[in-house]
Design a protein around this motif. Sequence first.
Motif, short mmCIF file in Angstrom:
data_model
loop_
_atom_site.label_atom_id
_atom_site.label_comp_id
_atom_site.label_asym_id
_atom_site.label_seq_id
_atom_site.Cartn_x
_atom_site.Cartn_y
_atom_site.Cartn_z
N ASN A 141 1.02 18.51 -2.97
CA ASN A 141 -0.37 18.16 -3.24
C ASN A 141 -0.52 17.05 -4.26
N THR A 142 0.57 16.52 -4.80
CA THR A 142 0.45 15.46 -5.80
C THR A 142 1.26 14.22 -5.46
N VAL A 143 1.97 14.21 -4.34
CA VAL A 143 2.84 13.08 -3.99
C VAL A 143 2.56 12.63 -2.57
N THR A 144 2.47 11.31 -2.37
CA THR A 144 2.35 10.71 -1.05
C THR A 144 3.53 9.77 -0.86
N VAL A 145 4.18 9.85 0.30
CA VAL A 145 5.33 9.00 0.61
C VAL A 145 4.84 7.78 1.37
N PHE A 146 5.14 6.57 0.84
CA PHE A 146 4.80 5.31 1.51
C PHE A 146 6.07 4.74 2.12
N HIS A 147 6.13 4.67 3.43
CA HIS A 147 7.32 4.23 4.13
C HIS A 147 7.37 2.71 4.24
N LEU A 148 8.57 2.15 4.11
CA LEU A 148 8.79 0.71 4.17
C LEU A 148 9.67 0.38 5.38
N GLU A 149 9.53 -0.85 5.87
CA GLU A 149 10.38 -1.28 6.98
C GLU A 149 11.82 -1.51 6.52
N ARG A 198 -2.17 3.94 -1.34
CA ARG A 198 -1.42 3.84 -0.08
C ARG A 198 -1.98 2.72 0.81
N LEU A 199 -3.32 2.68 0.97
CA LEU A 199 -3.92 1.65 1.81
C LEU A 199 -3.72 0.26 1.20
N SER A 200 -3.80 0.15 -0.14
CA SER A 200 -3.60 -1.14 -0.79
C SER A 200 -2.18 -1.64 -0.59
N LEU A 201 -1.19 -0.76 -0.78
CA LEU A 201 0.20 -1.15 -0.55
C LEU A 201 0.44 -1.56 0.91
N GLN A 202 -0.20 -0.84 1.82
CA GLN A 202 -0.04 -1.17 3.23
C GLN A 202 -0.54 -2.59 3.51
N ARG A 203 -1.68 -2.96 2.93
CA ARG A 203 -2.22 -4.30 3.15
C ARG A 203 -1.38 -5.37 2.45
N LEU A 204 -0.92 -5.07 1.24
CA LEU A 204 -0.12 -6.05 0.51
C LEU A 204 1.19 -6.33 1.24
N GLU A 230 -7.28 -7.82 -6.37
CA GLU A 230 -8.25 -8.15 -5.32
C GLU A 230 -8.18 -7.14 -4.17
N VAL A 231 -6.96 -6.83 -3.71
CA VAL A 231 -6.80 -5.91 -2.59
C VAL A 231 -7.22 -4.49 -2.97
#
Length: 533
Positions: free
Chosen positions: A222-230, A280-286, A299-300
């Motif tokens: 409930n406190t961690v989200t995993v952001f996957h990278l290519e 998460r959404l900001s990292l995805q766009r960056l 800005e993002v």
Amino acid sequence: MDPISIIIGIASLVIGGVVGKLAFSKNNKKELEEAQKKIQEVEKQIAEANSQARDIVKEAKLQAETIRKEKELEAKEKFVQLRSEYDKEVNDRNRKINEAENRIKQKEISLNQKDAAIDKQVKENEAIKENLNRQIEIVNQKRTELEKHQEEHIKRLEKIANLTAEEAKTQLIESLKNEAQTRALVLQQEIIENAKEKANKEARKIIIQSIQRTASEQAIENTVTVFHLESDEIKGQIIGREGRNIRAIEAATGVDLIVDDTPEAILLSSFDPLRREIARLSLQRLVADGRIHPARIEEVVEKTRGQLEAQIVEIGERTVIELGIHGLHKELVRIVGKMRFRSSYGQNLLMHSRETANLCAIMASELGLNPKLAKRAGLLHDIGKVPDEETELSHALLGAKLAEKYGENPAVVNAIGAHHDEMEMQYVISPIIQACDAISGARPGARREMMQQYLQRIKDLETLAMNYQGVEKAYAIQAGRELRVIVEADKVTDTDSDKLSFEIAQKIQTDMTYPGQIKVTVIREKRAVNLAR
């Protein structure tokens, strides 16, 4: 070899040749004159060569002097730079040494103070020990005298009462035992009442300590989200030079980024799910854009926050339209949308609120009450769990305050504040909201509890109660939140019922793991049945 020496040597050879030629041709005057002219030309060339040679030498000396000065200047600059770096390094080293010396001095002072305190305590303990020894000697003397008096007193009592000491002792022990049990139950009830008064404070303290000392899977989930990278190469771009990009992201979103050895993944850590979603959404766009630097990050993030805010309002509006609720304040609609990104004991808060609202409408219709008002209160009963700012109020009281602020019906306000018994129930729909909230949260599987685990917990509760002497039947009801124990009236007294209820509750608390709290009710019923024929 010097150029001037070379030129002079050549000239000498030429003159020698000419002179030799003239020696062999003395009679040829014309040739002599030509030879003299050539000698003059050669001398002239020699003079010009000497002049050029001097110019060349002079120019070479100037260039050499210039180069020498430049090299000396470069050497001085390098020396100054090295000297500055050396001085800086020496100063840093001296500063660290001074800090270490200061810490050592402080520790020495502290140790000296502790030694002095220990010496003082030892002396005091020795004095107390001597005093205790003297008192023990006096007590032993008194005890010996008292034992003699007791023996004489017992003999006199045996003569008067016609009872031996053992018989009198047995009667006394039995009477004291009954009195002690009665007093113990009274004291037990007093202790329980005092514990209930301090329960909220102690519960908060225990929960905070548990959170600080435990790293459970539920907390991580409930406190961690995993952001996957290519690929892992993108990690370097996200970190940035000297970590400036990752610091900019953390400052802009309020989320901690954990970049470790996990392949092709970055962890986003925060107690606020909304902040994690923005990050998460900001990292995805960056990452998709490829331009990652502090200005672009701000800005993002700002753009993502605005879009997510619009999405929250849209979710809230769609929810109230689907439920058929009208006239809700815009701020309450936004809070309802924010529920989509919150959870309660693992259950999505918006889904729980919608489920409660539908249950409230059905129950109100069956009772002949206003279903729309009940549905409205059911949807808003947990709005206090998604505040925009930190507060010390409980979520029920905060929700009632927000509903009152935005002009909700007093019945709705009271139902929100009273659904955990923190306000007095003043309207008929209030107990309906409380019951439907409990139904939605207590059903098996609602809060991430597997059916097998749920059934096993119910079975363990009933088995635990059946192990006590005098228990006839045991039933776990209300999804395992209450245990009703039926005892045999001829084997268990009313006093024993209180004691049995307390012992079973303590056993459950010690041996079992369960959500919320479990109420233990012991039922003792005496029936006298006869037939008239």
